[in-house]
Design an enzyme around this catalytic site. Structure first.
Site, short mmCIF file in Angstrom:
data_model
loop_
_atom_site.label_atom_id
_atom_site.label_comp_id
_atom_site.label_asym_id
_atom_site.label_seq_id
_atom_site.Cartn_x
_atom_site.Cartn_y
_atom_site.Cartn_z
N ASP A 130 -4.51 1.00 1.36
CA ASP A 130 -5.23 1.77 0.02
C ASP A 130 -6.55 1.04 -0.25
O ASP A 130 -7.23 0.25 0.57
CB ASP A 130 -4.35 1.20 -1.17
CG ASP A 130 -4.19 2.20 -2.21
OD1 ASP A 130 -5.16 3.06 -2.53
OD2 ASP A 130 -3.37 2.27 -2.95
N ASP B 153 -2.19 11.02 -5.79
CA ASP B 153 -1.06 10.45 -6.63
C ASP B 153 -0.41 11.38 -7.76
O ASP B 153 0.48 10.85 -8.34
CB ASP B 153 -1.92 9.20 -7.53
CG ASP B 153 -2.17 7.93 -6.84
OD1 ASP B 153 -1.50 7.94 -5.59
OD2 ASP B 153 -2.71 6.96 -7.18
C1 GLA Z 1 -3.07 3.52 -5.63
C2 GLA Z 1 -2.15 4.67 -4.87
C3 GLA Z 1 -0.87 4.58 -5.27
C4 GLA Z 1 -0.15 3.21 -5.39
C5 GLA Z 1 -0.97 2.07 -6.07
C6 GLA Z 1 -0.85 0.86 -5.98
O1 GLA Z 1 -3.19 4.30 -7.04
O2 GLA Z 1 -2.86 5.85 -4.52
O3 GLA Z 1 -0.02 5.40 -4.42
O4 GLA Z 1 0.16 2.58 -3.85
O5 GLA Z 1 -2.53 2.27 -5.56
O6 GLA Z 1 -1.35 -0.06 -6.94
#
Ligand code: GLA
Length: 680
Positions: free
Chosen positions: A430, A487
């Site tokens: 990430d 997301d």
């Molecule tokens: C980001 C990602 C999510 C998740 C969160 C975890 O927002 O896009 O899918 O993994 O971090 O903190």
């Protein structure tokens, strides 16, 4: 004058030049091999009249102010505080591997490179070297002319939970410039641009596409000059190049097509797919823990969830954020990549053992390039933060300075230790804040770490995520086999995002999950069949707490997952063709590489304006071949006289399916119609 041509499938470039920097005089469809290229170069040259300079300043591969170019220059650089305006001379051409044209000026060398790639793509890049340090502000990959009959420039903006929003602007005098200053390929400005003829649709009309294969932010110029000529250029974001002696742009990938937007999307889908690092086949159905438990990790609960996920069909279990020391919310602990002994007294071993017992492989979330102030790492190395203390933090965190070798060394050691201790076959990598400014060295540092880790652990796949789809480009996709596109697990939003993203992303690299019943990012409740079929369009996964599923929901999800498993091999190796529909519908056909089968997903997004939706016209079929269509997901709706497709299989030639198309059943909004097709 010397002339060169680069041919790649149905696309061709012709380049002509003398002593100064050469010009691209043709960018478009294939040309007959006997074309007189010098005549072609002359045929396009415009007239001179009053109020003009005495000649048209060259729209060269690097337009120069020195030569009175009346638009954006291809190179802006300084040495000892003075602007550089070198008198470039042609040194030579090298045609051993594509085409390279070399130029020199006092203490400087500039070269332009072109390479034909599979699927009709041409890659092009520029390299500049200097004997003594210079500071580069702007350096473009080879600059190309844009035909005057094209009408529109389409770029892609976006935001968290709503990636890939097309922005259409007409060509007009002056420049449309995207100069992404956010340090990442980014939600805000995808490094992708379409230049299109009037009235282009997904299936008809001429289109050009450029993609900049770089994760650190790009600069795109599409400009119409006072004399009517147009240029398009792409390079790193301005300000990101820094000072040094060697500067090389990323590759810009070029595509040209005459049968609509699909004709420039499919070459990119294929080229990206072929450039992906090896991924496990068949692609496993994912389960991801994020929207089920967030930071609340406990072994008994996760074991129950894992068992339920496996029952539904999951084949890989990815433990998301929350597993490392002190990480109870998103304000703390990034950088401390040790398993949290409070939550995991025996490490991750008991969970991984259970996941393996259930027949799934195990993946783990990491965000290596980041640090929270509240972390052991930051307390030990405050100087590793990229940028000053008074920058605005993002999600309470800062970037580490990835250009530093000691930072990369430390991160490698931590990740290597995790991958050595635990049988992990997957990292979700990430990147949840924007760097304070664009910096090419930062991106190079990240690439170097990823490359080293992948070399040390070739069996580990990496997914790129940046608050969803904030880092999607061909640069990162040569290192990561999957993108977490968004997301947003809201199926209606997701359908739009993944449809637009197909301008570059193949299905195999596009993650798509079934989220919680009440979507956590939109609050919307959508039927399971829509949610499941939406995920089944791409690389499928689940991300809800499966204990919330009713028996009906579980049965639907299991059925669609089983269908996906039966079809994934050919689908993920095929092409995504978007279909032209009325506004009520969003539809695509995924066609196998051998053309023998396909599936159509037609989502009814809203009620149709006319009583019946517009018949669905297919594309990408052989007009002379015969196909059998079978409805495999009949949408709920108020139908009193079912259409032929709803009554049984339909057998018709491609010409008819791509001509008038087939009448679609009446469908409630927010439902999916799914049709399988086979060539007889
Ligand atoms: C980001 C990602 C999510 C998740 C969160 C975890 O927002 O896009 O899918 O993994 O971090 O903190």
């Amino acid at each position: 004058m010397k002339v060169w041509r680069i041919d790649s499938g149905a696309q061709a470039l012709v380049i002509a030049g003398g002593e100064g920097i050469a010009e691209c005089v043709w960018w478009g469809g294939a040309l007959p091999s006997e074309t007189d290229l010098a005549a072609l170069a002359e045929a396009g040259r415009g007239d001179i009249t009053g109020g003009m300079l005495d000649a048209l300043a060259p729209l060269s591969l690097c337009p120069e102010g020195r030569r009175s170019f009346p638009g954006q220059p291809g190179l802006v650089a300084y040495q000892n505080g003075e602007a550089l305006r070198p008198a470039w001379r042609f040194v030579g051409a090298d045609e051993s591997d594509g085409l390279a044209l070399h130029y020199a000026a006092d203490g400087l060398r500039l070269s332009f490179h072109f390479a034909p790639r599979p699927h009709g793509i041409i890659a092009a890049w520029t390299r500049l070297t200097a004997d003594a340090a210079i500071t580069v502000h702007t350096l473009s990959a080879p600059v190309l002319p844009v035909p005057a009959y094209l009408a529109e420039i389409t770029t892609f903006t976006g935001r968290w939970c709503r990636e890939f929003q097309p922005v259409r602007t007409p060509f007009a005098p002056g420049a449309r410039i995207i100069d992404a200053q956010t340090g990442r390929s980014g939600h805000e400005h995808q490094p992708h641009v379409l230049l299109t003829a009037p009235g282009v649709t997904h299936t008809a009309g001429e289109a050009y596409a450029l993609h900049y294969a770089w994760s650190g932010g790009h600069r795109m110029v599409a400009e119409e000059l006072p004399d009517g000529r147009r240029q398009v250029a792409m390079g790193h974001a301005s300000g990101s190049w820094g000072t040094g002696t060697v500067f090389q742009t990323a590759e810009v990938w070029l595509a040209h097509g005459t049968t609509g937007l699909n004709s420039v999307a499919i070459p990119f889908q294929r080229a990206i797919r072929e450039a992906l690092p090896p991924v496990r086949t068949p692609r496993p159905v994912h389960y991801n823990s994020w929207e089920a438990v967030y930071f609340k990790h406990d072994l008994p609960t996760l074991k129950v969830i894992a068992a339920r996920a496996a029952e539904l069909g999951a084949e890989r279990f990815v433990l998301d954020d929350g597993w490392f020391t002190g990480r109870d919310d998103d304000t703390t602990s990034l950088g401390d990549w040790e398993v949290d002994a409070r939550k995991w007294p025996d490490g991750l071993h008991p969970l991984i053992a259970e996941v393996h017992r259930l027949g799934m492989s195990f993946g783990l979330w990491v965000e290596p390039e980041m640090v929270n102030e509240d972390s052991a790492l930051f307390r030990a190395h405050p100087g590793w933060r990229l940028g000053p203390a008074d920058q605005v933090p993002g999600r309470g965190q800062y970037c580490l300075d990835m250009a530093r070798e000691d930072v990369r060394e430390h991160l490698f050691a931590r990740l290597d230790a995790l991958l050595t201790e635990y049988p992990i076959d997957y990292l979700k990598w990430d990147h949840n804040r924007l760097p304070p400014w664009p910096d090419a060295a930062q991106t190079r540092g990240t690439y170097a770490l990823l490359d080293r880790l992948r070399a040390a652990h070739p069996g580990v796949e990496v997914e790129t995520c940046a608050s969803g789809g904030g880092r999607i480009d061909a640069g990162i996709l040569s290192r990561c086999g999957r993108v977490w596109l968004s997301d947003s697990n809201d199926a209606l939003e997701r359908l739009r995002i993944q449809a637009e993203a197909a301008v570059v992303l193949p299905a195999v690299a596009t993650g798509s999950h079934v989220g919680p019943r009440r979507c956590h990012t939109s609050g919307r409740v959508l039927p399971m069949s829509l949610r499941a079929w939406t995920a089944a369009q791409r690389h499928m996964g689940f991300e809800m707490d499966p204990r919330e599923l009713t028996d009906d929901e579980a049965a639907t999800l299991s059925r669609v997952t089983a269908w996906w498993k039966d079809n994934r091999d050919w689908m993920l190796a095929g092409d995504i063709h978007r279909l032209d529909t009325g506004v009520e519908m969003l539809a695509e056909a995924q066609i196998a590489a051998d053309g023998l089968r396909f599936v159509v997903f037609a989502a009814t997004m809203e009620t149709a304006a006319p009583i019946n939706p517009r018949p669905l016209r297919l594309t990408g079929l052989d007009p002379a071949a015969t196909y059998r269509l079978r409805l495999i997901e009949t949408p709920p709706g108020r139908s009193r006289a079912p259409v032929a497709l709803a009554r049984g299989p339909l057998t018709l030639p491609g010409a008819a399916l791509m001509g008038a198309g087939v009448a679609m059943p009446q469908a409630w909004p927010q439902t999916m119609t799914v049709i399988e097709g086979a060539r007889l």
